[in-house]
Enzyme design. Structure first.
Site, PDB file in Angstrom:
ATOM      1  N   GLU A  42       4.854  -8.699  -9.763  1.00 37.19           N
ATOM      2  CA  GLU A  42       5.583  -7.395  -9.664  1.00 37.19           C
ATOM      3  C   GLU A  42       4.817  -6.449 -10.610  1.00 37.19           C
ATOM      4  O   GLU A  42       4.514  -5.288 -10.623  1.00 37.19           O
ATOM      5  CB  GLU A  42       7.014  -7.209  -9.865  1.00 37.19           C
ATOM      6  CG  GLU A  42       7.870  -8.157  -8.805  1.00 37.19           C
ATOM      7  CD  GLU A  42       7.973  -7.226  -7.518  1.00 37.19           C
ATOM      8  OE1 GLU A  42       7.572  -6.099  -7.364  1.00 37.19           O
ATOM      9  OE2 GLU A  42       8.733  -7.884  -6.917  1.00 37.19           O
ATOM     10  N   GLU A  67      15.810   6.954  -2.962  1.00 37.00           N
ATOM     11  CA  GLU A  67      14.544   6.431  -2.151  1.00 37.00           C
ATOM     12  C   GLU A  67      14.389   7.341  -0.917  1.00 37.00           C
ATOM     13  O   GLU A  67      14.405   6.885   0.184  1.00 37.00           O
ATOM     14  CB  GLU A  67      14.957   5.033  -1.810  1.00 37.00           C
ATOM     15  CG  GLU A  67      13.566   4.455  -1.420  1.00 37.00           C
ATOM     16  CD  GLU A  67      13.721   2.968  -1.458  1.00 37.00           C
ATOM     17  OE1 GLU A  67      14.174   2.340  -2.357  1.00 37.00           O
ATOM     18  OE2 GLU A  67      13.223   2.350  -0.102  1.00 37.00           O
ATOM     19  N   ASN A 124       7.568  -0.328  -2.667  1.00 33.68           N
ATOM     20  CA  ASN A 124       7.569  -1.517  -1.766  1.00 33.68           C
ATOM     21  C   ASN A 124       6.298  -1.881  -1.238  1.00 33.68           C
ATOM     22  O   ASN A 124       6.036  -2.759  -0.483  1.00 33.68           O
ATOM     23  CB  ASN A 124       8.325  -0.931  -0.493  1.00 33.68           C
ATOM     24  CG  ASN A 124       9.808  -0.952  -0.902  1.00 33.68           C
ATOM     25  OD1 ASN A 124      10.392  -1.923  -0.738  1.00 33.68           O
ATOM     26  ND2 ASN A 124      10.349   0.235  -0.972  1.00 33.68           N
ATOM     27  N   HIS A 134       8.605  -9.575   2.413  1.00 32.20           N
ATOM     28  CA  HIS A 134       9.842  -9.839   2.858  1.00 32.20           C
ATOM     29  C   HIS A 134      10.051 -10.562   3.922  1.00 32.20           C
ATOM     30  O   HIS A 134      10.888 -11.526   4.066  1.00 32.20           O
ATOM     31  CB  HIS A 134      10.645  -8.495   2.865  1.00 32.20           C
ATOM     32  CG  HIS A 134      11.407  -7.975   1.800  1.00 32.20           C
ATOM     33  ND1 HIS A 134      11.358  -6.520   1.317  1.00 32.20           N
ATOM     34  CD2 HIS A 134      11.688  -8.455   0.563  1.00 32.20           C
ATOM     35  CE1 HIS A 134      12.036  -6.355   0.081  1.00 32.20           C
ATOM     36  NE2 HIS A 134      12.020  -7.500  -0.418  1.00 32.20           N
ATOM     37  N   LYS A 184       8.614   2.682 -13.327  1.00 36.18           N
ATOM     38  CA  LYS A 184       9.498   2.673 -12.554  1.00 36.18           C
ATOM     39  C   LYS A 184      10.581   3.903 -12.705  1.00 36.18           C
ATOM     40  O   LYS A 184      11.100   4.695 -11.771  1.00 36.18           O
ATOM     41  CB  LYS A 184      10.283   1.310 -12.325  1.00 36.18           C
ATOM     42  CG  LYS A 184      11.382   1.184 -11.515  1.00 36.18           C
ATOM     43  CD  LYS A 184      11.757  -0.265 -11.016  1.00 36.18           C
ATOM     44  CE  LYS A 184      12.791   0.099  -9.748  1.00 36.18           C
ATOM     45  NZ  LYS A 184      13.493  -1.340  -9.665  1.00 36.18           N
ATOM     46  N   LYS A 203      20.021   0.219  -8.830  1.00 39.12           N
ATOM     47  CA  LYS A 203      20.369  -0.653  -7.360  1.00 39.12           C
ATOM     48  C   LYS A 203      21.171  -1.832  -7.552  1.00 39.12           C
ATOM     49  O   LYS A 203      20.752  -2.745  -8.463  1.00 39.12           O
ATOM     50  CB  LYS A 203      19.306  -0.990  -6.646  1.00 39.12           C
ATOM     51  CG  LYS A 203      18.659   0.426  -5.818  1.00 39.12           C
ATOM     52  CD  LYS A 203      17.430  -0.120  -4.923  1.00 39.12           C
ATOM     53  CE  LYS A 203      16.783   1.099  -4.162  1.00 39.12           C
ATOM     54  NZ  LYS A 203      15.800   0.523  -3.356  1.00 39.12           N
ATOM     55  N   ARG A 253      10.192   6.678  -4.053  1.00 43.19           N
ATOM     56  CA  ARG A 253      10.596   5.461  -4.509  1.00 43.19           C
ATOM     57  C   ARG A 253       9.952   4.279  -3.534  1.00 43.19           C
ATOM     58  O   ARG A 253       9.791   3.171  -3.912  1.00 43.19           O
ATOM     59  CB  ARG A 253      12.126   5.310  -4.699  1.00 43.19           C
ATOM     60  CG  ARG A 253      12.588   4.138  -5.302  1.00 43.19           C
ATOM     61  CD  ARG A 253      13.926   4.155  -5.965  1.00 43.19           C
ATOM     62  NE  ARG A 253      14.437   3.123  -6.401  1.00 43.19           N
ATOM     63  CZ  ARG A 253      15.541   2.991  -7.163  1.00 43.19           C
ATOM     64  NH1 ARG A 253      16.274   3.627  -7.233  1.00 43.19           N
ATOM     65  NH2 ARG A 253      15.746   1.634  -7.640  1.00 43.19           N
ATOM     66  N   HIS A 307      10.433 -14.781  -4.607  1.00 47.94           N
ATOM     67  CA  HIS A 307      10.244 -13.192  -4.167  1.00 47.94           C
ATOM     68  C   HIS A 307       8.846 -12.699  -4.576  1.00 47.94           C
ATOM     69  O   HIS A 307       8.261 -12.124  -4.047  1.00 47.94           O
ATOM     70  CB  HIS A 307      11.312 -12.281  -4.867  1.00 47.94           C
ATOM     71  CG  HIS A 307      11.111 -10.933  -4.459  1.00 47.94           C
ATOM     72  ND1 HIS A 307      11.317 -10.246  -3.302  1.00 47.94           N
ATOM     73  CD2 HIS A 307      10.785  -9.994  -5.528  1.00 47.94           C
ATOM     74  CE1 HIS A 307      10.943  -9.131  -3.300  1.00 47.94           C
ATOM     75  NE2 HIS A 307      10.570  -8.796  -4.538  1.00 47.94           N
ATOM     76  N   HIS A 345       5.807  -5.307  -0.100  1.00 46.19           N
ATOM     77  CA  HIS A 345       7.069  -5.818   0.315  1.00 46.19           C
ATOM     78  C   HIS A 345       7.441  -5.896   1.909  1.00 46.19           C
ATOM     79  O   HIS A 345       8.294  -6.560   2.399  1.00 46.19           O
ATOM     80  CB  HIS A 345       7.960  -5.073  -0.512  1.00 46.19           C
ATOM     81  CG  HIS A 345       8.267  -5.445  -1.853  1.00 46.19           C
ATOM     82  ND1 HIS A 345       7.238  -5.146  -2.976  1.00 46.19           N
ATOM     83  CD2 HIS A 345       9.174  -5.914  -2.569  1.00 46.19           C
ATOM     84  CE1 HIS A 345       7.725  -5.550  -4.047  1.00 46.19           C
ATOM     85  NE2 HIS A 345       8.900  -6.114  -3.717  1.00 46.19           N
ATOM     86  N   ARG A 401      36.431   2.115  -9.579  1.00 40.67           N
ATOM     87  CA  ARG A 401      35.261   3.075  -9.063  1.00 40.67           C
ATOM     88  C   ARG A 401      34.275   3.246 -10.004  1.00 40.67           C
ATOM     89  O   ARG A 401      33.631   4.157  -9.980  1.00 40.67           O
ATOM     90  CB  ARG A 401      35.886   4.643  -8.561  1.00 40.67           C
ATOM     91  CG  ARG A 401      37.030   4.420  -7.797  1.00 40.67           C
ATOM     92  CD  ARG A 401      37.590   5.872  -7.118  1.00 40.67           C
ATOM     93  NE  ARG A 401      38.627   5.726  -6.220  1.00 40.67           N
ATOM     94  CZ  ARG A 401      39.747   5.833  -6.478  1.00 40.67           C
ATOM     95  NH1 ARG A 401      40.113   5.891  -7.992  1.00 40.67           N
ATOM     96  NH2 ARG A 401      40.853   5.820  -5.672  1.00 40.67           N
TER      97      ARG A 401
END
Ligand SMILES: NC(=O)c1ccc[n+]([C@@H]2O[C@H](COP(=O)([O-])OP(=O)(O)OC[C@H]3O[C@@H](n4cnc5c(N)ncnc54)[C@H](O)[C@@H]3O)[C@@H](O)[C@H]2O)c1
Ligand SMILES: [Zn+2]
Length: 361
Positions: A185, A237, A245, A252, A227, A143, A241, A264, A248, A121
């Site tokens: 980025e 998010e 994006n 994406h 960030k 993340k 946050r 990417h 993106h 966990r």
């Protein structure tokens, strides 16, 4: 040595940034972890280039750590590889006081991070990002994820590292394309949050392309700080946050339609060009600001268009964007260099026209 801290309720995650600072990895590790039992999960290519140096930097702290390498590429972000890591954690009897050290780009960071998040966990995780993208983006913010059923990042967890060690010296061996993709980025941070930083990038193009550590250290620091501040205010998010994006939504969709032929960061560069054109169309952004963005991307060698066999697929892919509400894609747009917010719904024909300019048939 610059240090950035992600501050969350009840925990903090320090990020140390430097050039050559991976030499002190072992010392750094001993300060946070009581156990030295665990796994080093390493991108095979990054480990080939830097494994010897990192092992030396770990010194005695590396004794209880078994090394598992992961093949480069997005396909390694899979349940199969996750299971392989759990097998290794079991075999090496890594307990709840154990640790995972992720050495690699975003692929290994996301995969090894999820392994650490699930084992007992949640065990300690340390990130040693080895790509520019990972140093400025994926290693910051907690993340973790793998892909499943053709859907990116669909199985994941939030799991903050105990610390992140970013050594810009490790970037010297990156392929040119991977390095430039990370720069997209970097440009994003200037666009959404910091006009002075954007201007610094404009002045520093040659040194950036030369990977000058004297510029890379402050650049990685600035991006990490932007960030970290956003994540500190909105870890899950729920709001702000989402501005990370920028570029993106279209990015994406183009990345998915290109099926592995776009990095990417390259897709994000295209997505930022598209977002700026949408923003200009809405009267949010001036032509001169839009030109500044596009010319910086040009000078950094980032693409202005991609060749796609089936351009129609891109529109279909837009439906999968996580920001979709009531089946409408939502865009993060900018009101000029240094600001970003979510835009009102945009006319589908306008989106198609902008996409058409980014695609060579
Ligand atoms: N968790 C997050 O918040 C977050 C944010 C952005 C992106 N991501 C994820 O990150 C991934 C992309 O990460 P990436 O761009 O770092 O790609 P990557 O991890 O695939 O690395 C790119 C390439 O660089 C090579 N490499 C890595 N370090 C090297 C080094 N020092 N020298 C030479 N070669 C090296 C790798 O072998 C690989 O071929 C995607 O899966 C994306 O979903 C996650
Ligand atoms: Zn990104």
């Amino acid at each position: 040595m610059p240090r950035v801290v992600v501050r969350l309720p009840g925990r903090t995650c320090p990020i140390d940034i430097g050039s050559g600072n991976s030499d002190s990895l072992g010392e750094r590790l001993r300060r946070v972890s009581s156990s030295s039992r665990g796994l080093i999960v390493a991108d095979a290519r990054a480990w080939r280039c830097h494994g010897g140096r990192l092992q030396a930097g770990l010194g005695r702290a590396g004794r209880g750590l078994a090394v598992v390498t992961v093949l480069p590429g997005e396909r390694s972000k899979s349940l199969g590889q996750l299971e392989r890591l759990y097998g290794a954690l079991l075999r090496h009897e890594v307990g709840r006081d154990g640790l995972v050290v992720a050495v690699g780009g975003g692929v290994v960071g996301d995969l090894a991070g999820l392994a650490a998040a699930g084992w007992h966990r949640g065990i300690d995780l340390v990130m040693v990002p080895t790509t520019l993208l990972a140093q400025v983006d994926s290693a910051v913010g907690g993340k973790t994820a793998v892909n499943f059923g053709g859907v990116k990042n669909v199985i994941g967890a939030f799991h903050q590292p105990r610390f992140v060690l970013s050594d810009v010296g490790l970037l010297s061996t990156l392929a040119d394309r991977d390095y430039r993709a990370g720069l997209a980025e970097v440009v994003k941070y200037g666009m959404i949050a910091d006009a002075a930083f954007f201007a610094r990038l404009e002045r520093g193009v040659d040194r950036l392309l030369a990977r000058d550590p004297a510029l890379l250290v402050p650049v990685v620091t600035r991006c990490s700080r932007i960030k970290a501040a956003i994540v500190g205010r909105d870890e899950r998010e729920a709001g702000e946050r989402i501005t990370l994006n920028f570029g993106h939504t279209l990015g994406h969709a183009l990345e998915a339609a290109a099926r592995g032929r776009l990095r990417h960061g390259e897709a994000v560069a295209l997505g930022m060009r598209g977002a700026a054109r949408l923003a200009e169309g809405l009267g949010w952004m001036t032509r001169s600001d839009r030109n500044r963005l596009e010319s910086l991307l040009d000078r950094l060698g980032l693409p202005a268009a991609v060749r796609l066999a089936q351009p129609g697929v891109v529109i279909a892919k837009l439906k999968y964007d996580k920001k979709v509400r009531n089946r409408q894609p939502r865009f993060v747009l900018t009101r000029g260099v240094g600001s970003a917010s979510v835009a009102p719904p945009i006319n589908a024909s306008r989106i198609r026209a902008v996409l058409a300019d980014l695609i060579e048939a």
